[in-house]
Design an enzyme around this catalytic site. Sequence first.
Site, mmCIF file in Angstrom:
data_model
loop_
_atom_site.group_PDB
_atom_site.id
_atom_site.type_symbol
_atom_site.label_atom_id
_atom_site.label_comp_id
_atom_site.label_asym_id
_atom_site.label_seq_id
_atom_site.Cartn_x
_atom_site.Cartn_y
_atom_site.Cartn_z
ATOM 1 N N ARG A 1 52.289 79.116 6.983
ATOM 2 C CA ARG A 1 52.978 78.330 8.019
ATOM 3 C C ARG A 1 52.053 77.795 9.099
ATOM 4 N NH1 ARG A 1 57.136 83.030 9.172
ATOM 5 N NH2 ARG A 1 55.249 84.150 8.541
ATOM 6 N N ASP B 1 59.414 82.606 6.237
ATOM 7 C CA ASP B 1 58.145 82.877 5.552
ATOM 8 C C ASP B 1 58.275 82.434 4.091
ATOM 9 O OD1 ASP B 1 55.966 83.951 4.307
ATOM 10 O OD2 ASP B 1 56.244 85.980 5.081
ATOM 11 N N CYS C 1 51.215 82.708 12.757
ATOM 12 C CA CYS C 1 52.159 83.320 11.803
ATOM 13 C C CYS C 1 51.619 84.689 11.420
ATOM 14 C CB CYS C 1 52.398 82.411 10.601
ATOM 15 S SG CYS C 1 50.940 82.066 9.602
HETATM 16 P P1 4NP Z 1 52.238 83.120 6.574
HETATM 17 O O1 4NP Z 1 52.791 83.704 5.168
HETATM 18 O O2 4NP Z 1 52.460 84.209 7.574
HETATM 19 O O3 4NP Z 1 53.069 81.914 6.806
HETATM 20 O O4 4NP Z 1 50.778 82.818 6.359
HETATM 21 C C1 4NP Z 1 52.380 84.902 4.626
HETATM 22 C C2 4NP Z 1 51.197 84.990 3.945
HETATM 23 C C3 4NP Z 1 50.819 86.181 3.377
HETATM 24 C C4 4NP Z 1 51.640 87.292 3.488
HETATM 25 C C5 4NP Z 1 52.825 87.206 4.179
HETATM 26 C C6 4NP Z 1 53.198 86.016 4.751
HETATM 27 N N1 4NP Z 1 51.244 88.504 2.869
HETATM 28 O O5 4NP Z 1 52.062 89.456 2.898
HETATM 29 O O6 4NP Z 1 50.158 88.599 2.302
#
Ligand code: 4NP
Length: 144
Positions: free
Chosen positions: A9, A112, A3
């Site tokens: 995720r 997300d 991800c």
């Molecule tokens: P992930 O979610 O990609 O599912 O781990 C996110 C975690 C952090 C961020 C964006 C999406 N961020 O912008 O810090």
Amino acid sequence: MVCLGNICRSPLAQGILESKVKDLQIEVDSAGTAAYHIGNSPDPRSIAVGKKCNIDISRQKARQFSPSDFKAFTHIFAMDRSNNENIIAKTTSEEDVKKVRLILSNQNDVPDPYYGEAEGFENCFTLLDDACHQILNSLHNESR
Ligand code: 4NP
């Protein structure tokens, strides 16, 4: 499992698939295309949603996707189209490209959940549990 941050995720996807392949000799790992959260534990909301189903992801630590992952892994599952494109951009051969696919078989994104509410994490879990069930079936078919 890949991800963006490797804290919401993909850690859940890793934990869910690990729980399904536990009797098989399959290594499951996860990573993020971004570097923001390297070394961090999964988001507490992902840990909580896994825990409800006895899936403990609390000891995972975020890392960034590396081109060496194309050598290390046979299958690379992206959580959404944006991450899929970022992974494809790092490929150097057609063999690498063939390893990469979206995790949802209907080609939708796993939304997300980072900036949303707990419900988003529940939704992620449901989508990923179903996707990992399908992955397990296809791995069985491929090994026949
Ligand atoms: P992930 O979610 O990609 O599912 O781990 C996110 C975690 C952090 C961020 C964006 C999406 N961020 O912008 O810090």
